[in-house]
Design a protein around this motif. Structure first.
Motif, PDB file in Angstrom:
ATOM      1  N   ALA A   1       0.687  -0.980   0.030  1.00 29.85           N
ATOM      2  CA  ALA A   1      -0.136  -0.110  -0.007  1.00 29.85           C
ATOM      3  C   ALA A   1       0.804   1.388   0.405  1.00 29.85           C
ATOM      4  O   ALA A   1       0.829   1.942  -0.718  1.00 29.85           O
ATOM      5  N   MET A   2       1.631   1.346   0.812  1.00 30.83           N
ATOM      6  CA  MET A   2       2.760   2.311   0.737  1.00 30.83           C
ATOM      7  C   MET A   2       3.669   2.383  -0.288  1.00 30.83           C
ATOM      8  O   MET A   2       3.738   3.244  -1.347  1.00 30.83           O
TER       9      MET A   2
ATOM     10  N   PHE B   1       2.227   1.832  -3.616  1.00 34.61           N
ATOM     11  CA  PHE B   1       1.355   2.413  -4.729  1.00 34.61           C
ATOM     12  C   PHE B   1       0.212   3.212  -3.572  1.00 34.61           C
ATOM     13  O   PHE B   1       0.211   4.248  -5.260  1.00 34.61           O
ATOM     14  N   LEU B   2       0.355   3.692  -2.841  1.00 37.31           N
ATOM     15  CA  LEU B   2      -0.397   4.833  -2.545  1.00 37.31           C
ATOM     16  C   LEU B   2      -0.019   5.790  -2.155  1.00 37.31           C
ATOM     17  O   LEU B   2      -0.231   7.553  -2.351  1.00 37.31           O
ATOM     18  N   VAL B   3       1.885   5.645  -1.701  1.00 36.34           N
ATOM     19  CA  VAL B   3       2.756   7.344  -1.490  1.00 36.34           C
ATOM     20  C   VAL B   3       3.385   7.204  -2.253  1.00 36.34           C
ATOM     21  O   VAL B   3       4.006   8.101  -3.135  1.00 36.34           O
ATOM     22  N   TRP B   4       4.324   5.972  -2.773  1.00 35.23           N
ATOM     23  CA  TRP B   4       5.508   5.952  -3.510  1.00 35.23           C
ATOM     24  C   TRP B   4       4.977   6.282  -4.761  1.00 35.23           C
ATOM     25  O   TRP B   4       5.923   7.695  -5.102  1.00 35.23           O
TER      26      TRP B   4
ATOM     27  N   PRO C   1       2.532   7.905  -6.702  1.00 28.43           N
ATOM     28  CA  PRO C   1       2.260   9.469  -6.785  1.00 28.43           C
ATOM     29  C   PRO C   1       3.915  10.079  -6.685  1.00 28.43           C
ATOM     30  O   PRO C   1       3.614  11.478  -7.168  1.00 28.43           O
ATOM     31  N   THR C   2       4.010  10.374  -5.577  1.00 30.37           N
ATOM     32  CA  THR C   2       5.526  10.772  -5.121  1.00 30.37           C
ATOM     33  C   THR C   2       6.477  10.400  -6.608  1.00 30.37           C
ATOM     34  O   THR C   2       6.909  12.222  -6.772  1.00 30.37           O
TER      35      THR C   2
END
Length: 81
Positions: A39-40, A42-45, A47-48
């Motif tokens: 999740a980290m 695909f949802l954080v790294w 988009p950043t």
């Protein structure tokens, strides 16, 4: 920004790897670690990372419109052997 992306990527991979390592002993915690790592990632790294790579670029340069098609035709006509 590059250092933040590197830290986020490796922490997500290490978290998922740790989850796979402990999954044999403690199933719920292992699955939780794997899920949080993915999740980290695909949802954080992701988009950043996409924001970092597209920052300062003109989107119109990458779109197929009449002007860009004409530029491509001129380029290929000039570089034919």
């Amino acid at each position: 920004m590059r250092i933040v992306l590197t830290i986020l990527f490796f922490s997500a991979v290490i978290l998922a790897g740790y989850g796979f390592y402990i999954i044999a002993e403690d199933v719920p915690t292992g699955h939780l670690c794997i899920g949080l790592g993915v999740a980290m990632l695909f949802l954080v790294w992701m988009p950043t990372f996409i924001y970092h790579r597209w920052k300062g670029k003109n989107v119109q340069d990458y779109m197929l419109n009449k002007e860009n098609i004409e530029k491509m035709r001129k380029y290929t006509d000039n570089n034919k052997l």
